[in-house]
Design an enzyme around this catalytic site. Structure first.
Site: not given
Length: 400
Positions: A175, A341, A374
């Site tokens: 991320s 995601d 995610h």
């Protein structure tokens, strides 16, 4: 998996801190600190200077005599330097990547010297809005400037120099951490041996900017935010509603619909016996739980600063486009996506590989098959460990 919240009730405001930031004088835990020379101001990419920057970091394992076994782990938005380890004085939560770092784990600390640095602008020991300003000792608050991912990477380079590390064997992160990984490869191509960006993008998309900016607005609209000057308020009188709401919004992008539906369905908290506007479904209670949980360990101003840095993330900025940026890479790259995601869709992880290969860089792609969305890079320990082990083996063999 989604953690249970048995018996969760809304927190009484008086139980919520004005900020969950670590402050000087709090237990240090495993943190170590590097303070940059006060007489050498740190110039920021977007303008402005910071003096006396302090960086909190943690290490695991031992640095080899030739210093060739150093690994940098880069954390995501609400992570910090405590990537591995248990609940200790000074650490309100266990290490956020504890399943990956340690003897016999994917980042085997009998082999690797692992480092994680709390990012500039964060709130767990590194200089950020809750830190004392060098001029008056009061929190920076609204005086803290906007920082970029590139600024974060430059401070990590200072930690590397402090530790005597000329070159990272691997830089890995997911991320926002993946953004740092990519910038390491572009900014310091000769100081990284391999790159592993996970669940990230070469540049923030319009939808990602929209999600994060909506969370920032929730904080801004909280009257207790006080334009960023809330640190002197009493417990319960800080911007906890704004920060909790921003977290609730982001949690909906961290997980998939399948996970939320399987866990909560349409179960209710208060019985639906006649309608009321504020009757809650169980998923609402879970999101409230996550929001107030973050309030206890994070800082609203840091949330603003770091999400803005994520929106500004763009490898092409001031580099003539993606082509010239990726052409700077020298290290082999493994980009890892997550099939479910919705925040950083896997096509963006594939795009990183396409851009790298177009620039002549050795790049490969792996994908986590997960219903968790995610957050799979924090949850799918066995699957991601297998991918990392295989890549690390090729790196050590010189075949990556």
């Amino acid at each position: 998996m989604i953690e249970p919240d048995p018996g969760f009730r809304r927190a009484h405001p008086s139980a919520l801190p004005v900020t969950g930031a670590w402050r000087p004088g709090d237990p240090a835990g495993r943190r170590r600190f590097l303070t940059l020379p006060a007489n050498r101001p740190f110039a920021l990419e977007g303008g402005g200077l910071l003096q006396g920057v302090t960086l909190a970091y943690e290490t695991w394992g031992a640095l080899a005599p030739d210093r060739a076994n150093a690994v940098l782990v880069c954390h995501a938005l609400t992570g910090d330097s405590h990537a591995a380890g248990g609940l200790d004085p000074g650490h309100a939560t266990p290490g956020w990547w504890d399943g990956f770092i340690g003897p016999g784990r994917a980042l085997d600390t009998d082999r690797w010297f692992v480092v994680c640095v709390n990012v500039l602008g964060g709130c767990q020991g590194s200089t950020g809005p809750a830190s004392p300003h060098p001029d008056d000792g009061r929190p920076w608050g609204s005086r803290f400037p906007v920082v970029s991912v590139r600024d974060m990477v430059r401070t990590q380079a200072a930690v590397a120099a402090h530790l005597g590390i000329d070159r990272w064997a691997i830089v890995v992160g997911g991320s926002m951490g993946g953004m740092q990984v990519l910038e390491w490869g572009v900014m310091y191509p000769d100081r990284v041996g391999a790159l592993v960006p996970i669940a990230t993008a070469p540049a923030a998309s319009a939808q990602q900017i929209g999600w994060w900016s909506s969370g920032r607005r929730a904080i801004r609209m909280d009257p207790r935010w006080r334009d960023g000057e809330y640190y002197d308020a009493r417990p319960g009188d800080g911007p906890h509603e704004g920060l909790a709401t921003a977290r609730m919004m982001s949690m909906m992008t961290f997980r998939s619909d399948d996970v939320f539906s399987a866990r909560f369905g349409r179960e209710v908290v208060e019985p639906i016996d006649g309608f009321s506007l504020w009757q809650r479904f169980q998923v609402e209670r879970y999101l409230e739980y996550q929001g107030y949980k973050l309030v206890r360990r994070f800082d609203a101003n840091s949330y603003l600063i770091l999400t803005k840095a994520m929106d500004l993330h763009d490898l092409a900025r001031n580099r003539g486009g993606f082509g010239p940026a990726f052409a700077r890479l020298r290290a082999p790259l493994l980009s890892i996506g997550v099939d479910s995601d919705i925040l950083y869709p896997h096509h963006q992880s594939r795009e990183i590989v396409d851009l790298a290969r177009a620039a002549g860089v050795r790049a490969s792609y792996a994908e986590l098959a997960s219903r968790h969305g995610h957050d799979a890079f924090l949850i799918e320990t066995d699957q991601l460990s297998a991918i990392l082990r295989e890549f690390l083996a090729t790196v050590e063999a010189g075949d990556a």
